[in-house]
Structures are given as structure tokens and as C-alpha cells.
Design a protein around this motif. Structure first.
Motif, PDB file in Angstrom:
ATOM      1  N   SER A  42       0.841  -1.192   0.000  1.00 21.51           N
ATOM      2  CA  SER A  42       0.000   0.000   0.000  1.00 21.51           C
ATOM      3  C   SER A  42       0.882   1.251   0.000  1.00 21.51           C
ATOM      4  N   LEU A  43       0.287   2.381  -0.310  1.00 20.39           N
ATOM      5  CA  LEU A  43       1.016   3.645  -0.266  1.00 20.39           C
ATOM      6  C   LEU A  43       1.541   3.890   1.143  1.00 20.39           C
ATOM      7  N   GLU A  44       0.737   3.615   2.156  1.00 20.79           N
ATOM      8  CA  GLU A  44       1.174   3.813   3.543  1.00 20.79           C
ATOM      9  C   GLU A  44       2.387   2.933   3.868  1.00 20.79           C
ATOM     10  N   LEU A  50      10.157   3.601   3.212  1.00 22.70           N
ATOM     11  CA  LEU A  50      11.149   4.606   2.821  1.00 22.70           C
ATOM     12  C   LEU A  50      11.610   5.433   4.010  1.00 22.70           C
ATOM     13  N   GLU A  51      10.692   5.829   4.865  1.00 20.59           N
ATOM     14  CA  GLU A  51      11.051   6.646   6.019  1.00 20.59           C
ATOM     15  C   GLU A  51      11.953   5.884   6.987  1.00 20.59           C
ATOM     16  N   TYR A  86       7.346  -2.164  -6.257  1.00 21.79           N
ATOM     17  CA  TYR A  86       6.189  -1.301  -5.998  1.00 21.79           C
ATOM     18  C   TYR A  86       5.473  -0.918  -7.294  1.00 21.79           C
ATOM     19  N   SER A  87       6.237  -0.689  -8.350  1.00 18.55           N
ATOM     20  CA  SER A  87       5.603  -0.295  -9.607  1.00 18.55           C
ATOM     21  C   SER A  87       4.728  -1.412 -10.177  1.00 18.55           C
ATOM     22  N   ILE A  98       5.357   8.360  -4.257  1.00 18.03           N
ATOM     23  CA  ILE A  98       6.626   7.835  -3.740  1.00 18.03           C
ATOM     24  C   ILE A  98       7.808   8.454  -4.481  1.00 18.03           C
ATOM     25  N   ILE A  99       7.714   8.570  -5.788  1.00 16.67           N
ATOM     26  CA  ILE A  99       8.795   9.158  -6.584  1.00 16.67           C
ATOM     27  C   ILE A  99       9.094  10.576  -6.103  1.00 16.67           C
ATOM     28  N   GLN A 100       8.067  11.337  -5.744  1.00 14.49           N
ATOM     29  CA  GLN A 100       8.248  12.710  -5.282  1.00 14.49           C
ATOM     30  C   GLN A 100       9.082  12.786  -4.010  1.00 14.49           C
ATOM     31  N   ARG A 101       9.139  11.711  -3.255  1.00 14.72           N
ATOM     32  CA  ARG A 101       9.881  11.697  -1.989  1.00 14.72           C
ATOM     33  C   ARG A 101      11.369  11.387  -2.176  1.00 14.72           C
TER      34      ARG A 101
END
Length: 142
Positions: A42-44, A50-51, A86-87, A98-101
């Protein structure tokens, strides 16, 4: 960790070593199961991964290791592998979030000398056109 705990463990273990290295020999075969969490991220979960993973590598970078360049290569290779997985299961909106991060220029700078050609090629595609990377890895258009 709620997600990506194996990666966090590996990096904390690497921190306990005196040095690390690469080998071009396959030492295990990774098996993907149809009900694997890597097929339903999921996005979450992606944001948490990543974090938390970034926090681990920042901790390691702060330890003045002599092999920090190799650690950075392994870290960004892990992120590239994560984006590949993920893709395949994410919609475009979540993938774009996610790419923006990510700092794609820094990833490219670190991975442009990676020993494996397919990693260098995939990173070049991602840096030049994240949309193309998504469609190449996703395998279909949304």
C-alpha cells in the motif's frame, strides 16, 4: 518496524562489521509467492518503508565508516529494487507520490558506478523518465 524489517535488520548487521564488499556470485534465489506482501504494497506501507529505511541509512552514514560509498550504493540499489516491486502493484498516483519523496539525481550519482549493468540502466531510465520506468516495470498501462 511494520514493513521492510528484513532490510533494516540487514543494515544494522552491516553496521556491526568492519567492512563490506560485493560479489558477483549469486548466493541465494529469491522466491516470489503470489500472496507475498511485495505484491500488495500500500502507499502507507511504501511511505513507512522509505522513512524507516532512510533513518537507518542516515544513522549509518553518521558513523564515519570508511566504506560509506559501498553502503550508499547498497542502500540506493535496495530503493531501486523496492521501486521495481512497488511499480508492479501500485497505481500511478501512488507511484508518483513515492517518486516525489526521492532524490533521483543523488540516486543516479551513487548508482552510476554500480557494478551491475542492469542496475545502471534501470537507474538511468528512472532518472530520465520516471513514467517510462513505471511502465517498463509495471508491464501494462493503467
Amino acid at each position: 518496524l511494520r514493513f521492510g524489517e528484513d532490510s533494516d535488520y540487514i543494515y544494522k548487521t552491516i553496521f556491526q562489521t568492519n567492512k563490506i564488499g560485493f560479489t558477483h556470485t549469486a548466493s541465494y534465489k529469491y522466491l516470489n509467492h503470489s500472496n507475498s506482501i511485495m505484491k500488495t504494497i500500500s502507499l502507507e506501507q511504501a511511505q513507512i518503508y522509505l522513512e524507516e529505511f532512510t533513518n537507518t541509512i542516515l544513522y549509518l552514514e553518521g558513523k564515519e565508516r570508511k566504506d560509506i560509498q559501498q553502503l550508499q550504493q547498497v542502500y540506493y540499489r535496495e530503493i531501486l529494487g523496492f521501486l521495481h516491486a512497488y511499480s508492479k502493484c501500485a497505481n500511478r498516483k501512488d507511484y508518483d507520490a513515492i517518486i516525489q519523496r526521492l532524490d533521483l539525481d543523488r540516486m543516479y550519482h551513487v548508482l552510476k558506478e554500480f557494478p551491475e549493468a542492469k542496475t545502471r540502466i534501470a537507474m538511468s531510465i528512472l532518472r530520465l523518465n520516471p513514467n517510462l520506468f513505471y511502465y517498463c516495470m509495471h508491464g501494462k498501462h493503467n
